[in-house]
Enzyme design. Structure first.
Site, PDB file in Angstrom:
ATOM      1  N   HIS A  17      43.392  39.481  35.379  1.00  0.00           N
ATOM      2  CA  HIS A  17      42.735  40.489  36.489  1.00  0.00           C
ATOM      3  C   HIS A  17      42.202  41.382  36.565  1.00  0.00           C
ATOM      4  CE1 HIS A  17      42.568  39.580  41.127  1.00  0.00           C
ATOM      5  NE2 HIS A  17      41.380  40.462  40.390  1.00  0.00           N
ATOM      6  N   GLU A  44      39.634  36.655  36.181  1.00  0.00           N
ATOM      7  CA  GLU A  44      40.487  36.890  37.010  1.00  0.00           C
ATOM      8  C   GLU A  44      39.710  38.439  38.131  1.00  0.00           C
ATOM      9  OE1 GLU A  44      44.087  34.685  38.306  1.00  0.00           O
ATOM     10  OE2 GLU A  44      44.144  36.756  38.717  1.00  0.00           O
ATOM     11  N   HIS A 165      49.899  30.237  41.491  1.00  0.00           N
ATOM     12  CA  HIS A 165      50.482  31.503  42.670  1.00  0.00           C
ATOM     13  C   HIS A 165      51.307  31.445  43.064  1.00  0.00           C
ATOM     14  CE1 HIS A 165      50.329  34.694  45.653  1.00  0.00           C
ATOM     15  NE2 HIS A 165      48.667  34.389  45.318  1.00  0.00           N
TER      16      HIS A 165
END
Length: 212
Positions: A17, A44, A165
């Site tokens: 990310h 991400e 997540h």
């Protein structure tokens, strides 16, 4: 490097990310990862002009659009594609033209899945936070049912379904029982476990949970 250990231990890909505030990986990390990764690189990123430009230059295998807030510790919930469908669709069209697989991180809601399909996503990643952080078995059962049913709906629309997540070594196997899931994006739990057993063992143990 950690990347080589993770791939060697059986991971099918690596997710990173690049945040707008750069609190995680840095810009210089991406070209190195793109060159060295032999599985799949999933980037991400927020749907901003800066990030889209970086992705188009680096060309990861997959881009997953996520929401970002400067005051969050980590990503909180999925992107509201219903609200931002036009902007998301424009970005996805650019990724498709560049040969980059477009995905969107969303909550397990049918309207978000339908909007993602309309926007041109090839896959979606269902947020598993509410399932993983449930305060009671009844709440977890409810969230699991929502993930299972929306995953089926997305698959019926022709989308690949990823999940991620807050998944860890105690709650992943149940999610892995859902048919047809493609990618499991799990990082925090693996790194914590690696402190005790090493990174290679931590990845191998998670791979066993995911693949059975």
């Amino acid at each position: 490097t950690a990347m080589h250990i993770v791939e060697g231990a059986g991971a099918d890909g690596i997710t990173v990310h690049l945040r707008q505030d750069r609190r995680h990986i840095q810009d210089a990390d991406l070209p190195m990862l793109r060159q060295e990764i032999t599985t799949r690189l999933n980037l991400e990123m927020a749907n901003t002009g800066e990030m889209v430009g970086i992705a188009l230059r680096v060309k990861p295998d997959m881009v997953t659009l996520v929401p970002e807030s400067p005051d969050e510790v980590t990503t909180q919930g999925g992107l509201d594609v219903v609200r931002h469908e036009r902007d998301v669709a424009a970005t996805i069209a650019r990724f498709r033209a560049a040969g980059i697989h477009p995905s969107i991180f969303i909550d397990a809601q049918r309207e978000q899945i339908a909007a993602s399909k309309r926007a041109g996503a090839a896959s979606i990643e269902l947020c598993t936070a509410q399932y993983a952080e449930a305060t009671s078995p009844a709440v977890q059962d409810r969230e699991f049912d929502a993930i299972r049913s929306t995953a089926r709906y997305a698959q019926e629309l022709g989308l690949l379904v990823n999940v991620g997540h807050a998944l860890d070594y105690t709650n992943t196997a149940r999610i892995a029982s859902i048919p047809g899931l493609y990618d499991f994006n799990i990082g925090h739990a693996i790194i914590i476990q690696a402190v005790f057993v090493g990174l290679e063992r931590a990845v191998k143990d998670m791979v066993k949970l995911v693949k059975g």
